[in-house]
Every structure is written in structure tokens, then in C-alpha cells.
Motif scaffolding. Structure first.
Motif, PDB file in Angstrom:
ATOM      1  N   UNK A 178      17.179  -5.696 -17.525  1.00  0.00           N
ATOM      2  CA  UNK A 178      16.474  -4.930 -16.507  1.00  0.00           C
ATOM      3  C   UNK A 178      16.503  -3.437 -16.814  1.00  0.00           C
ATOM      4  N   UNK A 179      17.662  -2.925 -17.213  1.00  0.00           N
ATOM      5  CA  UNK A 179      17.771  -1.497 -17.489  1.00  0.00           C
ATOM      6  C   UNK A 179      16.908  -1.088 -18.680  1.00  0.00           C
ATOM      7  N   UNK A 180      16.601  -2.020 -19.573  1.00  0.00           N
ATOM      8  CA  UNK A 180      15.683  -1.701 -20.672  1.00  0.00           C
ATOM      9  C   UNK A 180      14.233  -1.702 -20.206  1.00  0.00           C
ATOM     10  N   UNK A 181      13.847  -2.711 -19.422  1.00  0.00           N
ATOM     11  CA  UNK A 181      12.436  -2.791 -19.041  1.00  0.00           C
ATOM     12  C   UNK A 181      12.075  -1.757 -17.973  1.00  0.00           C
ATOM     13  N   UNK A 182      13.049  -1.264 -17.220  1.00  0.00           N
ATOM     14  CA  UNK A 182      12.778  -0.229 -16.232  1.00  0.00           C
ATOM     15  C   UNK A 182      12.114   0.993 -16.865  1.00  0.00           C
ATOM     16  N   UNK A 183      12.369   1.237 -18.125  1.00  0.00           N
ATOM     17  CA  UNK A 183      11.886   2.453 -18.778  1.00  0.00           C
ATOM     18  C   UNK A 183      10.366   2.497 -18.881  1.00  0.00           C
ATOM     19  N   UNK A 184       9.734   1.355 -19.071  1.00  0.00           N
ATOM     20  CA  UNK A 184       8.309   1.384 -19.413  1.00  0.00           C
ATOM     21  C   UNK A 184       7.494   0.330 -18.677  1.00  0.00           C
ATOM     22  N   UNK A 185       8.029  -0.198 -17.580  1.00  0.00           N
ATOM     23  CA  UNK A 185       7.343  -1.278 -16.875  1.00  0.00           C
ATOM     24  C   UNK A 185       7.085  -0.889 -15.428  1.00  0.00           C
ATOM     25  N   UNK A 186       5.848  -1.032 -15.005  1.00  0.00           N
ATOM     26  CA  UNK A 186       5.543  -0.828 -13.597  1.00  0.00           C
ATOM     27  C   UNK A 186       6.023  -2.042 -12.825  1.00  0.00           C
ATOM     28  N   UNK A 187       6.907  -1.823 -11.866  1.00  0.00           N
ATOM     29  CA  UNK A 187       7.449  -2.953 -11.113  1.00  0.00           C
ATOM     30  C   UNK A 187       7.047  -2.856  -9.645  1.00  0.00           C
ATOM     31  N   UNK A 188       6.881  -4.013  -9.039  1.00  0.00           N
ATOM     32  CA  UNK A 188       6.357  -4.090  -7.681  1.00  0.00           C
ATOM     33  C   UNK A 188       7.255  -4.997  -6.852  1.00  0.00           C
ATOM     34  N   UNK A 189       7.593  -4.558  -5.659  1.00  0.00           N
ATOM     35  CA  UNK A 189       8.448  -5.363  -4.785  1.00  0.00           C
ATOM     36  C   UNK A 189       7.634  -5.945  -3.637  1.00  0.00           C
TER      37      UNK A 189
END
Length: 271
Positions: A178-189
């Protein structure tokens, strides 16, 4: 299509119920990819006895949950991946809910939802979310305002192939990812719970003998943003007592960063 990827290792007490929670979903555009990671109990026999055409069973020698998830992704046919642990259960309508949000938010590659925890029959909601884009996931994670977990998020297969799980890590491998993908991924809750995670069966809290098999053994603060550093430091504070000697050797100056400790406490005080 959504590919439900399940890493399986010695879960004969729970795998049948987990699979039933998937196969009973009304949404039908999905497959189940189970990767047996060298189980030594009756887990595989239970899966084979279900004899369901939606299930594909892959067998490999024991290599840990990261290797099993990566193998599942490589063999998946769906454009979207949903990782489910073999002791957790979908709530009714979970896959349909994810599918609707996938179609609604085509500009994102990671969507996550709340979940329940169950311990000794007591079930409680682990988190609540207001729907929307997460602008600073490291900050939100630091304050505990988001808690994405396997089974309660869906992501694109393309993202999983680009950022595979670290196969050297067997504890908190999902957090490292998760800490890797947080850098370049738009995430939606999204706000509706989709999962019950059964803590009774969980072994994730048990420390490894070698810290290098734990995310704690791979912390790198160089070149990180402020909130990423704070999120990593908070994780370090919470887990260092599991490996006191190994932490001192691996991070000789970190346990003396009283400035960071003071800042950490101040941030929490002022929030």
C-alpha cells in the motif's frame, strides 16, 4: 470481470465458509483464483470437493502470501483484482457494489470500502468512510482515518503487475505494498461495508524470527514526503518491541530520534 485471488495455506477450518461467501454473490462476472501455498492440512481437498467451475486452483511450494498473491494476479483473467484472505468472508452484495463503483469511477485504479472485524462471535465495524478521493493517503493513514485491507479493496490487474507484492516479506506485506502504490495511484473510498475479517483465525500479529521477513525490516525514510515519513515512523513505533535487538542494529539512530518522537506526539495532540 473481477478476479478474486485467494492465497491458501492451512486454512481448512475457514476456507469453505470464505468460498461460500464468494460463490453466493448475486453478481456473476467473476472468477476465483486460489493459490495453494504448499498447504499441509486438508485445505486443498476442501476446495477440490466444491467442484465449482468458477474456481481455478493453482498449487505451488510454500513461498508466503506475497508470492501466492503475485501468482494469482499472473493467472487472473479479470481486469480487476480483489484479494481475499482464506479466513475472511464477503458480505452479500459486495462484488456488485464494487462493480458499480468500478463503472462509476473509471479514472481510478484502487477503490476501498469499510469492513467488520469478528472476534469470538463479536462483530464490529472497523472503520467508517465518507465517499470521495483520498487526497493524501499517507496523512490519512497516519491518523487512522483510512484502513484499506485485503478483501475490502479492488484494484486493476495492471496496477498489480506494475507493483507486485514483495515476496521477501511475510508480515505486513500488504502495508508495504500500500505504501508503494500510494505514491502514484488515485484511490477512492466508498462508504458501505463489504467484508467480515475473522480475527480468530488470523496469525498476522505473530512476529517473524527474521525481521527481514517483516515490513519493519525494510523501512526507508530517504527521499520521502513529510507524511510518508510520519506514517513509516508511526509503524516503527508500534512494532519495534517485537524485534528490539534487530531494530537497534538495523536502525541504530532511529530509536534516538527524540525530535521525531516529540513531533509525532505533538501532531496527535493537535489533531
Amino acid at each position: 470481470m473481477i478476479s478474486v485471488v485467494i492465497p491458501l495455506y492451512n486454512k481448512e477450518a475457514s476456507i469453505a465458509q470464505s468460498l461460500k461467501s464468494v460463490l453466493s454473490q448475486e453478481y456473476d462476472d467473476f472468477e476465483v483464483v486460489i493459490v495453494d501455498d504448499g498447504s499441509t492440512d486438508g485445505s486443498v481437498s476442501i476446495v477440490e470437493a466444491m467442484n465449482n467451475p468458477r474456481i481455478r486452483l493453482i498449487k505451488q511450494e510454500n513461498g508466503g502470501p506475497s508470492k501466492a498473491r503475485n501468482a494469482g494476479v499472473k493467472n487472473a483473467k479479470g481486469e480487476w483484482i480483489l484479494f481475499l484472505d482464506a479466513d475472511d468472508e464477503f458480505l452479500p452484495g459486495a462484488l456488485e457494489y464494487f462493480a458499480k463503483n468500478i463503472n462509476k469511477h473509471k479514472d481510478t485504479s484502487f477503490i476501498f470500502a469499510p469492513f467488520y472485524t469478528s472476534r469470538c462471535g463479536n462483530k464490529k465495524l472497523a472503520c467508517k468512510y465518507q465517499e470521495g478521493v483520498v487526497e493524501n493517503p499517507y496523512k490519512e493513514h497516519f491518523f487512522g482515518r483510512i484502513l484499506p485491507r485485503t478483501g475490502a479493496f479492488v484494484c486493476t490487474r495492471e496496477l498489480c503487475l506494475k507493483e507486485p507484492f514483495n515476496e521477501n516479506i511475510r508480515r505486513f506485506e500488504d502495508l508495504e505494498w500500500l505504501y508503494r502504490i500510494y505514491k502514484h495511484t488515485k484511490i477512492y473510498k466508498i462508504p458501505t461495508p463489504v467484508l467480515t475479517t475473522n480475527i480468530d483465525f488470523s496469525a498476522a500479529s505473530r512476529a517473524r524470527k527474521d525481521i527481514k521477513e517483516d515490513f519493519l525490516g525494510h523501512l526507508d525514510f530517504n527521499g520521502k514526503s513529510f507524511w510518508e515519513k510520519m506514517a513509516l515512523y508511526a509503524f516503527y513505533l508500534g512494532e519495534r518491541n517485537y524485534y528490539p535487538e534487530q531494530c537497534r542494529k538495523l536502525y541504530p539512530g532511529l530509536h534516538r530520534r527524540y525530535d521525531w518522537l516529540l513531533l509525532y506526539k505533538l501532531i496527535h495532540f493537535l489533531k
